[in-house]
Motif scaffolding. Structure first.
Motif, PDB file in Angstrom:
ATOM      1  N   LEU A 288     -13.813   4.068 -17.997  1.00  0.00           N
ATOM      2  CA  LEU A 288     -12.471   3.591 -17.658  1.00  0.00           C
ATOM      3  C   LEU A 288     -11.601   4.791 -17.292  1.00  0.00           C
ATOM      4  N   ASP A 291      -5.980   6.584 -15.710  1.00  0.00           N
ATOM      5  CA  ASP A 291      -4.765   5.842 -15.348  1.00  0.00           C
ATOM      6  C   ASP A 291      -4.852   4.384 -15.817  1.00  0.00           C
ATOM      7  N   ALA A 292      -6.055   3.810 -15.755  1.00  0.00           N
ATOM      8  CA  ALA A 292      -6.207   2.439 -16.265  1.00  0.00           C
ATOM      9  C   ALA A 292      -5.961   2.400 -17.774  1.00  0.00           C
ATOM     10  N   ILE A 295      -2.160   2.752 -18.360  1.00  0.00           N
ATOM     11  CA  ILE A 295      -1.422   1.538 -17.974  1.00  0.00           C
ATOM     12  C   ILE A 295      -1.713   0.405 -18.962  1.00  0.00           C
ATOM     13  N   ALA A 296      -2.991   0.231 -19.281  1.00  0.00           N
ATOM     14  CA  ALA A 296      -3.355  -0.852 -20.202  1.00  0.00           C
ATOM     15  C   ALA A 296      -2.669  -0.649 -21.555  1.00  0.00           C
ATOM     16  N   LEU A 299       1.045  -1.403 -21.327  1.00  0.00           N
ATOM     17  CA  LEU A 299       1.328  -2.839 -21.330  1.00  0.00           C
ATOM     18  C   LEU A 299       1.213  -3.417 -22.738  1.00  0.00           C
ATOM     19  N   LYS A 314       2.293  10.361  -9.997  1.00  0.00           N
ATOM     20  CA  LYS A 314       0.865  10.181  -9.802  1.00  0.00           C
ATOM     21  C   LYS A 314       0.111  11.168 -10.686  1.00  0.00           C
ATOM     22  N   VAL A 315      -1.031  10.713 -11.176  1.00  0.00           N
ATOM     23  CA  VAL A 315      -1.748  11.487 -12.174  1.00  0.00           C
ATOM     24  C   VAL A 315      -2.792  12.371 -11.501  1.00  0.00           C
ATOM     25  N   ARG A 360     -13.585  -3.879 -24.061  1.00  0.00           N
ATOM     26  CA  ARG A 360     -13.379  -4.680 -22.850  1.00  0.00           C
ATOM     27  C   ARG A 360     -13.988  -3.999 -21.624  1.00  0.00           C
TER      28      ARG A 360
ATOM     29  N   ILE B  43       2.731  -7.768 -13.245  1.00  0.00           N
ATOM     30  CA  ILE B  43       2.634  -6.303 -13.265  1.00  0.00           C
ATOM     31  C   ILE B  43       2.590  -5.840 -11.812  1.00  0.00           C
ATOM     32  N   GLN B  48      -0.705   4.814  -3.836  1.00  0.00           N
ATOM     33  CA  GLN B  48      -0.391   6.004  -3.043  1.00  0.00           C
ATOM     34  C   GLN B  48      -1.662   6.302  -2.254  1.00  0.00           C
ATOM     35  N   PRO B  81       6.927  -4.319 -15.319  1.00  0.00           N
ATOM     36  CA  PRO B  81       6.301  -2.984 -15.347  1.00  0.00           C
ATOM     37  C   PRO B  81       5.697  -2.661 -13.980  1.00  0.00           C
ATOM     38  N   TYR B  83       3.483   0.453 -11.683  1.00  0.00           N
ATOM     39  CA  TYR B  83       2.711   1.700 -11.719  1.00  0.00           C
ATOM     40  C   TYR B  83       2.314   2.120 -10.315  1.00  0.00           C
ATOM     41  N   VAL B  84       2.232   3.435 -10.130  1.00  0.00           N
ATOM     42  CA  VAL B  84       1.751   3.983  -8.859  1.00  0.00           C
ATOM     43  C   VAL B  84       0.376   4.581  -9.110  1.00  0.00           C
ATOM     44  N   LEU B  85      -0.607   4.125  -8.357  1.00  0.00           N
ATOM     45  CA  LEU B  85      -1.952   4.686  -8.514  1.00  0.00           C
ATOM     46  C   LEU B  85      -2.241   5.629  -7.368  1.00  0.00           C
ATOM     47  N   ASP B  86      -2.783   6.771  -7.695  1.00  0.00           N
ATOM     48  CA  ASP B  86      -3.115   7.756  -6.668  1.00  0.00           C
ATOM     49  C   ASP B  86      -4.508   7.464  -6.131  1.00  0.00           C
ATOM     50  N   TYR B  87      -4.562   6.787  -4.999  1.00  0.00           N
ATOM     51  CA  TYR B  87      -5.853   6.472  -4.369  1.00  0.00           C
ATOM     52  C   TYR B  87      -6.053   7.304  -3.103  1.00  0.00           C
ATOM     53  N   GLU B  88      -5.361   8.435  -3.032  1.00  0.00           N
ATOM     54  CA  GLU B  88      -5.454   9.250  -1.816  1.00  0.00           C
ATOM     55  C   GLU B  88      -6.881   9.620  -1.468  1.00  0.00           C
ATOM     56  N   MET B 127      -9.094  -2.433 -11.232  1.00  0.00           N
ATOM     57  CA  MET B 127      -7.973  -2.049 -12.102  1.00  0.00           C
ATOM     58  C   MET B 127      -7.321  -3.297 -12.696  1.00  0.00           C
ATOM     59  N   ASN B 130      -9.413  -4.562 -15.380  1.00  0.00           N
ATOM     60  CA  ASN B 130      -9.313  -3.691 -16.555  1.00  0.00           C
ATOM     61  C   ASN B 130      -8.029  -3.921 -17.327  1.00  0.00           C
ATOM     62  N   LEU B 131      -7.003  -4.350 -16.620  1.00  0.00           N
ATOM     63  CA  LEU B 131      -5.728  -4.613 -17.294  1.00  0.00           C
ATOM     64  C   LEU B 131      -5.703  -6.027 -17.873  1.00  0.00           C
ATOM     65  N   ASN B 132      -6.848  -6.702 -17.808  1.00  0.00           N
ATOM     66  CA  ASN B 132      -6.960  -8.044 -18.382  1.00  0.00           C
ATOM     67  C   ASN B 132      -6.097  -9.065 -17.646  1.00  0.00           C
TER      68      ASN B 132
END
Lengths: 363, 390
Positions: A288, A291-292, A295-296, A299, A314-315, A360, B43, B48, B81, B83-88, B127, B130-132
């Motif tokens: 996992l 960032d997931a 965020i999880a 939340l 951004k991470v 999970r 959510i 990005q 809520p 979030y910004v995900l860096d998918y560059e 994602m 994963n965040l359910n």
């Protein structure tokens, strides 16, 4: 309300610091002014300076207030053309020069002293900069040995002590350091204030010129509200001379790590075999992304972080774990850093949510 | 008993967690706004995807940076809520590189489909799981319809906004999880909702171009991505006679008529010439009369069928570019590839584009589609055009 477990990013402001800041917030406060208001401002400033000096065992005139740790580090780093720095330094040091000589760390995150010495001989460098404790893993560097090596070759030695301040004892005078950067918002003071601690005040060239405040080292009317908050936060830590607060935090953090390890076999805690800050755990979870995870957990009401986030939010994947030879974990590890406002169950609650999240995503 | 909520779950919206892909534009902002209004547990996630400054190499008025800020502000306004995900790096590997390579191979790629296929519906999808979350919602103008044979992908109600062409590669698993709340709306209605919710982006213009090619000059982007791999060459007539020079095949698309840059012919003659083929190996652009654009065979690869099975009826309708009409055709399967035989010859079919296949009995129903590998026609065979070589 979320549970805050990201003290290494920034800490809540101590009530006592806030109260004192509110007291200063209002009257005109320019400590350079001759009149009674100016004198009052000056006395606040000097009180804060003595509190900060006391916390790190430095003389009053060795403390130069800055806008934060980054500025304090930059003031020193700009003095050298090819500084020798550890591979796990914070960006405040890393970004200060295009010509860094990086010193490796071992898998526990500790600077390779042999390489340090060999590189000194090879490069004729004029400065060494090593952080006292790492912000991501909490690993504490062998500063005594590092400073000894610097002395042996008569090289200027600077230390980014931003993350170590308030978490372990720092004794500037007996350390032998030439300079040290610290910051207020990691110890319960406000953001926007830090200090450069200088052994010899003539060592540094100012980077902000103007009215000559801070004995000419840092011009601009002092951020007195912030400085006062910094002073109070520092004094609260000095007061706890037995380190009761941090010891307590350390016990809970250790229990938290042990509980996770007992329940999850393939997680990893970085720097486990090294001396670490009592409040910091850098934890790897397979399958996992960090960032997931962040965020999880957010939340679910837990504020933790991944690596060091840049200003856009951004991470970046962690250069610290890469340097420790754990590139495989750099995108899957989060940092949990607790502090004085956490109560007994906070880490326990996090552990339960973390284990759920693990199950999970590792079905 | 509870009625199914508007996302199709048999429970209270507040117990339904949904991730909304928020780009910062009006459509995805309204999507999030509508779901928040309905009471869902929303959510917001913004991707990005690229460094805008790098893409255009100058500072510009509208940029990804500000799009991300717009998404953030809308999420703030909606109190969800975000979030910004860096998918560059994912976007560079899976979308931008493919885009450049396809152009260099003389094709006309559609990066938006690749992005939906990879970054959005693979990585973001994962994602969300994963965040359910129970579902992933986007602002696409397509409809997810629960039909008697399972879940179907239908065109958006607004023919102007319909985005089904870009979503043909959506798999059954993805479609199960996806929701498109705007599919039943038209653009005017969406704008009205943005107005009613007083979203900060309500007056923002629609984006027109490929996101990482903001000024529409895709060839500049390819040149920057693949310096040194673009060479000048000949512009040749069908019979082999050289009419002029080009600065790189990437500047040409099959069916193109304007701006061919042929020096040796009069404007009137140039008006009658079309790019009919791009020969990568010879670095040649072939031009010819309009008739030479006609093809009667189209070979497709990488087929996706929305309900996981090859359609029983070989008579289908096909769309060969986003703005194209539905064309009747017959379809024959050979291993994992498909050949289409349009009822009447069609013109201007570019390898690299998608062929999206619709149910002949219900032209709203997207059955699936594939990527155009090559085409063939009698005239192409006569002149030995490379597109005929499958």
């Amino acid at each position: 309300m979320s549970i805050y477990l990201d003290y290494n990013a920034t800490s809540p402001i101590r009530d006592e610091a806030k109260e004192k800041m509110l007291e200063v917030m209002g009257p005109p406060i320019n400590s350079s002014s001759v009149h009674s208001f100016g004198r009052k401002a000056k006395s606040y400033l000097q009180k804060a300076r003595s509190e900060v000096a006391k916390l790190v065992n430095a003389d009053l005139d060795q403390v130069i207030f800055t806008s934060g740790g980054t500025e304090a580090n930059s003031m020193i780093m700009q003095l050298s053309n090819s500084p020798l720095v550890s591979a796990i330094e914070h960006d405040a040091v890393m970004a200060s020069s295009n010509n860094l000589n990086l010193i490796n760390v071992n898998s526990d995150g500790i600077v390779d002293l042999e390489m340090l010495e060999a590189t000194i001989k090879k490069t004729n460098t004029d400065m060494i900069s090593v952080m006292w404790a790492n912000n991501e893993t909490g690993v504490i560097q062998p500063m005594t040995e590092i400073i000894k090596i610097a002395k042996k070759y008569k090289i200027y030695i600077h230390c980014d002590a931003v993350q170590a301040l308030g978490k372990i004892d720092l004794d500037f005078k007996s350390s032998g350091l030439n300079s040290m950067a610290i910051s207020s918002h990691k110890i319960g003071g406000p953001v926007g204030v830090g200090a450069l601690i200088l052994k010899d005040p003539f060592d540094v060239n100012p980077i902000i010129l103007g009215g000559g405040q801070e004995k000419g080292h840092r011009s601009g009317t002092e951020n007195l509200i912030g400085i006062v908050g910094f002073g109070v936060a520092a004094s609260l830590i000095s007061k706890d001379s037995k380190n009761y607060v941090m010891r307590n935090i350390g016990v809970r953090q250790k229990q938290f790590e042990d509980y996770l390890k007992d329940n999850l076999k393939d997680i990893k805690i970085f720097g486990e075999n090294a001396k670490r800050l009592p409040n910091t755990s850098c934890i790897y979870m397979p399958n996992l992304n960090a960032d997931a995870q962040v965020i999880a957990l957010d939340l679910e009401g837990f504020a933790v972080s991944a690596g060091s986030a840049c200003s856009s939010g951004k991470v970046k994947s962690s250069h610290v774990l890469k340097a420790m030879g754990a590139e495989w974990a750099a995108n899957n590890s989060i940092r949990v850093s607790s502090g004085w406002q956490n109560n007994k169950n906070d880490l326990e609650k996090l552990a339960h949510s973390y284990i759920e999240l693990y199950k999970r995503s590792n079905k | 008993m509870l009625k199914n909520n508007i996302l199709g779950f048999n429970r209270d919206p507040k117990d339904t967690k949904v991730v909304v892909a928020m780009s910062g534009g009006v459509d995805s902002s309204v999507t999030a706004g509508l779901l928040v209004e309905e009471g869902f547990d929303v959510i917001g996630i913004t991707l990005q995807l690229y460094d805008y400054g790098m893409a255009i190499q100058k500072k510009g008025a509208c940029c990804a940076g500000s799009d991300i800020n717009d998404a953030r502000e809308v999420a703030n306004q909606l109190n969800i809520p975000h979030y910004v995900l860096d998918y560059e790096s994912k976007f560079r590997d899976q979308v931008i590189d493919d885009f450049a390579d396809e152009y260099l191979a003389g094709k006309t790629p559609i990066p938006c489909v690749r992005c939906n296929q990879t970054v959005k519906f693979t990585d973001l999808f994962k994602m969300a799981k994963n965040l359910n979350a129970d579902a992933l919602a986007t602002g696409h103008y397509v409809q997810r319809v629960v039909g008697k044979n399972g879940i179907e992908l239908h065109r958006g109600v607004d023919p102007e906004k319909d985005q089904s062409y870009f979503l043909f590669a959506t798999t059954k698993d993805q479609l199960e999880y996806l929701r498109f709340p705007l599919g039943s709306l038209n653009k005017i209605e969406t704008r009205k909702i943005a107005e009613r919710l007083n979203l900060k982006v309500k007056n923002k213009p629609d984006s027109q171009d490929i996101c990482f090619v903001p000024n529409g000059k895709y060839s500049d982007v390819v040149r920057r991505l693949r310096p040194g791999s673009i060479e000048p060459g000949n512009i040749t007539y069908l019979d082999g006679s050289i009419l002029g020079r080009h600065n790189g095949i990437i500047d040409y698309t099959i069916g193109q008529r304007r701006g061919l840059g042929i020096g040796g012919v009069s404007d009137l003659e140039e008006e009658r010439l079309y790019v009919v083929d791009i020969k990568v190996q010879d670095n040649e652009v072939i031009v010819g009369p309009k008739e030479a654009l006609n093809v009667d065979e189209i070979l497709l690869k990488e087929m996706n069928w929305v309900n996981n099975s090859f359609p029983s009826d070989k008579k289908i309708l096909v769309k060969l570019r986003n703005t194209g009409k539905l064309i009747p055709a017959e379809m024959i399967k050979m291993n994992d590839r498909v050949t289409l035989y349009p009822t009447k010859p069609v013109e201007g079919v570019s390898p690299g584009q998608a062929a999206v296949i619709f149910d002949a009995n219900d032209e709203n129903n997207v059955l699936g589609g594939g990527w155009i590998v090559s085409t063939a026609s009698k005239l192409q065979k006569k002149y030995n055009l490379s597109s005929s070589a499958a």
